[in-house]
Each structure stands twice: as C-alpha cells, then as structure tokens.
Scaffold this motif. Structure first.
Motif, PDB file in Angstrom:
ATOM      1  N   VAL A  56      38.855  -9.412 -26.671  1.00 52.27           N
ATOM      2  CA  VAL A  56      38.589 -10.197 -27.821  1.00 52.27           C
ATOM      3  C   VAL A  56      37.078 -10.335 -27.711  1.00 52.27           C
ATOM      4  N   HIS A  57      36.527 -10.466 -26.395  1.00 52.36           N
ATOM      5  CA  HIS A  57      34.970 -10.596 -26.208  1.00 52.36           C
ATOM      6  C   HIS A  57      34.063  -9.248 -26.613  1.00 52.36           C
ATOM      7  N   LEU A  58      34.791  -7.999 -26.386  1.00 57.92           N
ATOM      8  CA  LEU A  58      33.914  -7.057 -26.575  1.00 57.92           C
ATOM      9  C   LEU A  58      33.866  -7.056 -28.258  1.00 57.92           C
ATOM     10  N   ALA A  59      34.713  -7.412 -28.955  1.00 49.93           N
ATOM     11  CA  ALA A  59      34.674  -7.380 -30.401  1.00 49.93           C
ATOM     12  C   ALA A  59      33.645  -8.429 -30.737  1.00 49.93           C
ATOM     13  N   TRP A  60      33.699  -9.809 -30.324  1.00 51.44           N
ATOM     14  CA  TRP A  60      32.617 -10.851 -30.587  1.00 51.44           C
ATOM     15  C   TRP A  60      31.274 -10.309 -30.271  1.00 51.44           C
ATOM     16  N   MET A  61      31.150  -9.789 -29.097  1.00 54.38           N
ATOM     17  CA  MET A  61      29.750  -9.477 -28.570  1.00 54.38           C
ATOM     18  C   MET A  61      29.108  -8.422 -29.586  1.00 54.38           C
TER      19      MET A  61
END
Lengths: 238, 47
Positions: A56-61
């Motif tokens: 999820v954070h890979l996507a948001w970053m």
C-alpha cells in the motif's frame, strides 16, 4: 545547466550520507520487525496479508513521487531551473521503482487470495498505465540527452501523467473492480481490527517515505555530478 | 505454495530491487566522480 561550485557534487554531505540513511535503516528495521514478528495475521487472509503493509505504501509513495515530478516540471517549464528538472527526474525514477514493486508485490498477494496472478481490474490496469507514462517520461529524457526542447516535452509529460493518479484512485468506485478499496473492515476480527496493524502500517509508511527521500537525494546527487562533468568537459574543450 | 512463500517472495523482491538500484546508482556515481577528478586535473593543468 549548473555552474561549477567550490563544493563538488560528490563531496561528503552529513545529511545525505549519514543522517538520512541512518534514519531510513532504523525505521526499516522497526517496520520489518513489526511486520514479521509483532503484528498478528489477518483473520481472513492469513500470513500473506502482511504484504499489504509495504504494498500500500509503495503505491502511495509512488503517487507522491509523481506529484513531486509534476510540480517540479511546472517549476522547470515556468522558470527553466535545472534544480527543478533534477528533482522531477529523480522523483520520477524512484516513483517508477516503487510502482514496479507495486506491480510485483500485487500479483504475489493476489495469487493466494484471488486465485490468479493478474486480472485486468480497473485499478490494476490504471497502475500499468501510470507505470508506462513515467517509463516513457524517463525514456524520452534518456533519448533526448540535454536537448532543451526534449526536456520541455518530457516536463509536459511529467505534468500530464499525474492526471492518471486521481483516475486510479477512483477507478474502483467508477468501474467496480476486484481490488479492495477500504482498509478498515466492519467485521471486528477482519481487516485492520487490531491496533498493532494500524501502528505497523504507520511505521512502514514512515520507513518507505524515508527510503524514497534518500533515494531521490542520491539520484539528484548523481544528476549534479553529471552536470559537473558536462560543465568541466565544455571548459576543457574551450 | 503457502502464504509464507508468497510473503517471502514479495519482501525479497522489494529488497532485491532496492539494493540493485542503490548499487547501480553508487557504481554510476563513482564513475562520474572519477571523470570529474580527471577533468578537474586537466582543467587545472591548463591554468
């Protein structure tokens, strides 16, 4: 084009070479310890759900990185600042790395849960489109070299490409794909019901944000070195 | 293949890609630093 300065681009910088990598390493160790040792498995999906904390954070970053690219590209188009162009390129490159990892970790999570490696779900498809846009942006820059016109075309692509992100976010609601849209389930035992899951998600976010920032700073240093080579070559040739 | 296998594969892929990217950046930066040093000495030698 940068001019030569007294301080070479490759000179030791405590913030870039010590504090940022140290903070990234500490946050990453904490995040991995939480993901693999502390946090309980989600009731429905089991162990494999732990991919979620980084996916999820890979996507948001990556989205954040492309927004930075768009903003820096606007600054470059408006004022022609080489520093803004460097930031745009670095952020796009690291954003592309993160998007690639989203596209790798996604299928590894999907296979045991959905039973397939890949499906042309709207959100997945829009993620591939986003990846292709910024891969094109970087390829255009590589092929164009230092041609000012190509750099400006690439900057326009860097701005236009970011329009895919809101589409990607609302894709689930618009076209009803299979990709989950919410993090918190109503079922008390499913989703991120355990407070430790939310804390793990936050720590993983901080770790991946620090890593993103560090990689961007390193990539900008590389561009600065490249500019220095260009300036020195011109000076020697003159 | 178990859930653990997929979990391990996902985190291995993440670290493999990040380390590879870092090594690539480091290698290219070292090459450029050498180039800068060589060009500086050439530029200095002409002063």
């Amino acid at each position: 084009m940068s001019s030569r300065t007294d301080r070479p681009a490759g000179a030791l910088n405590p913030w870039r070479d010590l504090w940022l990598p140290a903070a990234t390493t500490a946050a990453m160790v904490a995040a991995l310890w939480l993901v693999f040792v502390v946090v309980p498995s989600e009731r429905v999906q089991g162990t494999v759900q732990r991919i979620f904390y980084f996916h999820v954070h890979l996507a948001w970053m990556a989205f954040g990185g492309f927004v930075v690219t768009a903003g820096a590209s606007v600054a470059y188009l408006a004022r022609g600042q080489r520093a803004a162009d460097r930031l745009a390129e670095a952020s796009a490159e690291v954003g592309l790395l993160y998007t690639t990892l989203v596209l790798v970790t996604g299928p590894l999570w999907a296979r045991p849960i959905w039973g397939v490696w890949w499906t042309w779900d709207p959100r997945l498809t829009m993620t591939v489109v986003l990846w292709a846009i910024y891969a094109s942006y970087l390829m255009l820059r590589r092929l164009g070299g230092r041609d000012e016109v190509i750099l400006r075309y690439a900057a326009v692509l860097g701005v236009v490409g970011v329009l895919d992100i809101p589409l990607l976010i609302i894709a689930i609601r618009l076209w009803r794909g299979v990709h989950p849209a919410v993090l918190l389930a109503k079922d008390a035992d499913a989703g991120l019901a355990n407070p430790m899951m939310v804390q793990t998600l936050i720590v993983a976010g901080v770790a991946l944000a620090l890593l993103f920032a560090w990689l961007v700073v390193l990539r900008m240093q590389f561009s600065a070195l490249d500019d220095e080579v260009e300036a020195l070559s011109a000076e020697v040739a003159a | 293949m178990t859930g653990l296998w997929f979990l391990a594969a996902a985190y291995t892929a993440i670290w493999f890609a990040v380390v590879l990217y870092l090594l690539g950046l480091g290698r290219r930066a070292r090459t450029l630093e050498k180039e800068v040093a060589a060009l500086r000495s050439r530029a200095g030698g002409r002063d």
